[in-house]
Design an enzyme around this catalytic site. Structure first.
Site, PDB file in Angstrom:
ATOM      1  N   ARG A 191      -6.365  -7.986 -10.217  1.00 16.96           N
ATOM      2  CA  ARG A 191      -7.315  -9.433 -10.669  1.00 16.96           C
ATOM      3  C   ARG A 191      -7.644  -9.668 -11.150  1.00 16.96           C
ATOM      4  O   ARG A 191      -8.553  -7.862 -10.685  1.00 16.96           O
ATOM      5  CB  ARG A 191      -6.892 -10.539  -9.616  1.00 16.96           C
ATOM      6  N   HIS A 245     -17.300   3.774  -1.646  1.00 14.08           N
ATOM      7  CA  HIS A 245     -15.556   2.742  -2.032  1.00 14.08           C
ATOM      8  C   HIS A 245     -16.421   2.795  -3.448  1.00 14.08           C
ATOM      9  O   HIS A 245     -17.135   2.384  -3.824  1.00 14.08           O
ATOM     10  CB  HIS A 245     -15.700   1.365  -1.458  1.00 14.08           C
ATOM     11  N   GLY A 278      -8.925  -7.160   3.898  1.00 14.28           N
ATOM     12  CA  GLY A 278     -10.002  -7.763   4.605  1.00 14.28           C
ATOM     13  C   GLY A 278     -10.452  -6.620   5.637  1.00 14.28           C
ATOM     14  O   GLY A 278     -10.666  -7.945   6.493  1.00 14.28           O
ATOM     15  N   GLY A 279      -9.792  -5.423   6.175  1.00 13.16           N
ATOM     16  CA  GLY A 279     -10.307  -5.129   7.480  1.00 13.16           C
ATOM     17  C   GLY A 279      -9.347  -5.369   8.373  1.00 13.16           C
ATOM     18  O   GLY A 279      -9.274  -5.035   9.879  1.00 13.16           O
ATOM     19  N   GLU A 304      -9.226   1.138  -7.317  1.00  8.71           N
ATOM     20  CA  GLU A 304     -10.022   1.371  -6.085  1.00  8.71           C
ATOM     21  C   GLU A 304      -9.847   2.744  -5.206  1.00  8.71           C
ATOM     22  O   GLU A 304      -8.913   3.303  -5.013  1.00  8.71           O
ATOM     23  CB  GLU A 304     -10.313   0.120  -5.024  1.00  8.71           C
ATOM     24  N   LYS A 312       0.612  -1.274   0.039  1.00 10.32           N
ATOM     25  CA  LYS A 312       0.009  -0.216  -0.286  1.00 10.32           C
ATOM     26  C   LYS A 312       0.887   1.186   0.129  1.00 10.32           C
ATOM     27  O   LYS A 312       0.161   2.275  -1.034  1.00 10.32           O
ATOM     28  CB  LYS A 312      -1.331  -0.302   1.171  1.00 10.32           C
ATOM     29  N   LYS A 337      -3.191   1.728   9.014  1.00  8.56           N
ATOM     30  CA  LYS A 337      -3.553   0.816   8.068  1.00  8.56           C
ATOM     31  C   LYS A 337      -2.709  -0.569   7.419  1.00  8.56           C
ATOM     32  O   LYS A 337      -1.702   0.767   7.087  1.00  8.56           O
ATOM     33  CB  LYS A 337      -4.336   0.650   7.016  1.00  8.56           C
TER      34      LYS A 337
END
Length: 805
Positions: free
Chosen positions: A375, A290, A246-247, A357, A198, A240
């Site tokens: 993907r 989102h 997945g949180g 995203e 990230k 984060k």
């Protein structure tokens, strides 16, 4: 047999849609021991017509390891590279089935891999070949690169489609395949590495002019430095994990006083989940959406946007419903999103299908790069529906070395689409996953296998890149509502504890958002499952929620509208209890067709004392604390009943007509209303002694005409309860599996002394651990399980002989 001549195959595919029963030999190999056996299966292959492309010349391609057996005249382009002859799908469930369908359409043979518990799964049955690659745990099967590569060599597969999850974003896997001369149907490993971090991805995006959320993405992880950076950003902030998703490893911090505790917690979780404790700190957007953009790029430097999707409504930081296009975006905003997403793909020399995203601020209408998934996404079908494209086919085209099939200006944007994910989970228990058999599965009938075709737009060389993406959805073209069902399980299948609990995806398309949402609600009303808890009822409530209908979506939608989405569970009505009682009576005393007129078919049992049949049935809600309600039935003539429901104030129905149309369909006329409802009986495991717990009773699952599901229980008679109590008393120290589970640890052996409350067995189901503790003090006299063993619900795991007082 499946045609081996490509011209014949193409001719077959250009015909109308048919379903054929095709015998084939399934080669099954256990890679661990090298044993092989072959079995012939009957499988249904859906062959879809109206292919746009003509047969292509099969020439030796530049990509290694491809072998072709036929040659057909190429009428399109002498330079166009042919598809692979055979591909392996390194995945399971609905995505493996999805890839297989496109491969069949194109005449490409498919190879499935499976774990031992997936031996009878749909993807295994639908593939041309299938190989066992190990035990159920993913680490011993679907994550074993060596076994998957070994199957490629055994089967002659020239390429691997990774699906999503498992190895789909593993750069090392892509590199290993390349070393073996096998094509990875996905991006280059360098792009996976860059987008997998990230922090690195955001640095790359900033350099490419893609906006990022203000924050700290550096490598210095000193707690005091991170605290200081949070102060510069301004609270609230989001901590984060740099790797993963997945949180996991994510915390929202509202004030400076909370920061260091939240940081330590996020780092611990990140280290446990991803093996890396590094985090980033960003500005927290308080009313975010989102929004993600589907991009596609080829090896020739072309990249396009296939428009955006809105995935804002989530639970536990995971998507549950998606739609395309995103509601409420202006053409200018859509163009800006698409342009930034394409820039992101080009910045890492991307190839294939990817998703960029963004987090969208509802208050400012600004958007920021969040991450790129390298993907095909779970939600890709909604993009297919609004474009009329097959994204798996595009992946295969690009992997073969061909250019993108369409330019940006040619890509349609027609209507609106939704995808609802059907999960085995309990929404009223914080969406915790469930496992077990699909005892009953009745789904709406799909109208399409693939997205309905939409004509591409004419190529326009004079159209600028910006103008080609500055679009509004076409809602003027007439579009008939359509529905697809992407599923990987059939009735009788087991939803296990080792993998994601998604059962299926329900995908609908309509002329506009209103008509698509109407189609979604109708499809959810027709989706019926018994055996595991599901989120179908929740999705119905969501699709009918006023704020959702108005497009007022945000990531905090469920929390914001919790009371509307989770109304109080209503007490079963008198009408519902009457129908349940009729079902019980009629299944035991069926009414035969009047066309056969003999005393043995017109008279049911128990008629020797007279022509009137009477019975009282006790029924209660599926809740051990609820009191049962007595329902009295009196048969006044064949198929007609007087009914009394004994509430505090009794409710009576006279002259009710009723009959069973099928073992699960009851037709009644009650209070002048004629209805057909579905009622499915679920009997308790035979190992359960009778008790007042509803899981030891027969349960009736009643689906109304509108799809509402109500679960009822039929208490056992008093003598059964007495016998059951005797059994329970004699086995007071018995510990049983509360659900299908994996035994993680057995903490005792025969002869061990245990105290009440002492941990005895540790189970795992859907990645959640459960500790079973001794209910009595005593000595262990039986152990019925072992570490690593799968145990069914109700199985006795340990018995403790209680101390005598």
């Amino acid at each position: 047999m499946i045609p081996t001549n490509r011209a014949a195959t193409s001719s077959l595919l250009r015909s109308s849609t048919h379903v054929y029963s095709i015998p084939r030999t399934l080669l099954t190999t256990d890679v661990s021991n090298g044993t092989k056996y072959a079995r012939t299966l009957q499988t249904k292959a859906s062959v879809v017509g109206a292919m746009v492309c003509q047969p292509r010349m099969l020439v030796h391609p530049a990509i290694s390891r491809r072998r072709f057996t036929t040659a057909v005249q190429n009428t399109l382009s002498s330079e166009r590279k042919p598809h692979f002859d055979k591909i392996l799908i390194a995945n399971r469930g609905e995505i493996a089935c999805r890839v297989i369908r496109t491969a069949k359409k194109l005449g490409i043979k498919t190879v499935a891999v499976y774990s031992e518990v997936d031996a009878n799964s749909l993807h295994v049955l639908e593939a041309d070949e299938a190989y066992c690659i190990g035990p159920a745990p993913s680490a011993e099967s679907y994550l074993r690169m060596d076994k998957i590569i070994g199957v490629c060599h055994r089967s002659g597969a020239q390429a691997v489609h990774p699906g999503y999850g498992f190895l789909s974003e593993n750069a090392k896997f892509a590199e290993r395949l390349a070393e073996e001369g096998i094509v990875f149907i996905g991006p280059p490993s360098s792009a996976i590495v860059s987008m997998g971090s990230k922090s690195e991805s955001k640095n790359i995006m900033s350099a490419a002019g893609v906006p990022c959320v203000p924050g700290y993405h550096g490598t210095n992880q000193d707690a005091d430095l991170l605290f200081a950076e949070a102060g510069k950003i301004g609270y609230p902030v989001l901590i984060k994990a740099i790797h993963g998703g997945g949180g996991k490893g994510m915390r929202v911090v509202s004030s400076a006083s909370q920061f260091k505790d939240a940081l330590a917690s996020a780092q611990r979780e990140s280290l446990k989940s991803f093996g890396d404790a590094d985090v980033l700190v960003e500005k927290y957007i308080e009313r975010p959406r989102h929004i993600e953009v589907q991009v596609f790029a080829d090896t020739l430097g072309n990249a396009v946007s296939l428009w955006e999707r809105d995935c804002s409504v989530q639970r536990r930081n995971q998507k549950i419903i998606e739609e395309a296009p995103a509601p409420g975006l202006s053409p200018d905003l859509r163009a800006d999103l698409s342009a930034k997403a394409v820039a992101a793909a080009k910045a890492v020399n991307y190839v294939g299908a990817g998703t960029v995203e963004f987090i969208f601020d509802n208050d400012t209408e600004k958007f920021y790069f969040m991450e790129m998934n390298t993907r095909l996404q779970v939600e890709h079908p909604v993009t297919e529906m609004i474009t009329g494209l097959d994204l798996v086919e595009w992946q295969l085209e690009v992997a073969a070395g061909n250019p993108l099939p369409l330019s940006q200006a040619q890509i349609p944007l027609v209507g609106h689409a939704f995808e609802a994910r059907i999960y085995a989970e309990n929404p009223r228990n914080d969406f915790l996953p469930d496992s077990g058999p699909l005892l009953y599965l009745d789904t709406p009938k799909p109208t399409h296998i693939f997205a309905p075709p939409i004509p591409s737009l004419p190529h326009n060389n004079s159209c600028s890149e910006l103008d080609s993406v500055k679009r509004s959805p076409d809602t003027s073209t007439h579009v008939a509502p359509s529905m697809r069902l992407e599923q990987g399980f059939a009735q009788g299948a087991q939803i296990g504890v080792f993998y994601d609990p998604m059962i299926a995806k329900l995908v609908v398309h309509g002329r506009d958002r209103t008509s698509a949402l109407r189609a979604l609600r109708r499809a959810l009303e027709e989706y019926k499952v018994v055996g595991v808890s599901t989120n179908v009822e929740f999705l119905r409530m969501l699709a009918g929620n006023g704020a959702f209908i108005n497009g007022e979506v945000e990531t905090g939608f469920i929390k914001k509208h919790y009371e509307d989405l989770f109304p109080a569970v209503e007490t079963p009505s008198a009408e519902l209890l009457a129908q349940a009682a009729l079902f019980v009576a009629l299944r035991e005393h069926s009414i035969e067709s009047a066309s056969i007129s003999t005393p043995w078919t017109t008279l049911t049992s128990r008629r020797f004392g007279g022509d009137i049949y009477e019975r009282t049935i006790s029924i209660q809600p599926d809740d051990a604390s609820a009191d049962p309600t007595r329902v009295s039935l009196k048969s006044i003539s064949p198929g007609r009943f007087d009914i009394a429901v004994h509430f505090t104030t009794p409710k009576t129905f006279t002259g009710v007509s009723a009959r069973l149309i099928s073992p699960t369909t009851l037709s009644t006329t009650l209070d002048g209303a004629s209805t057909e409802i579905t009622i499915v009986s679920q009997r308790p495991p035979s190992s359960y002694p009778a008790s007042r717990a509803t899981n030891t009773m027969e349960r009736l699952h009643v689906f109304s005409a509108l799809g509402t599901k109500t679960s009822l229980a039929i208490p056992p008679p008093a003598y059964h309860l007495s016998l059951g109590q005797d059994v329970l008393s004699s086995s007071k120290g018995a510990l049983r599996a509360p659900m299908p589970s994996l035994v993680v640890e057995v903490k005792v052996s025969i002869g061990d002394r245990v105290e009440k409350g002492q941990p005895v067995v540790v189970l795992e189901s859907m990645k959640t651990e459960t500790v079973l503790r001794a209910e009595v003090a005593g000595v262990v006299d039986a152990v019925g399980c072992a570490k690593g063993e799968m145990v069914e619900e109700g199985r006795e795991l340990v018995n403790i002989k209680e101390d005598e007082l």
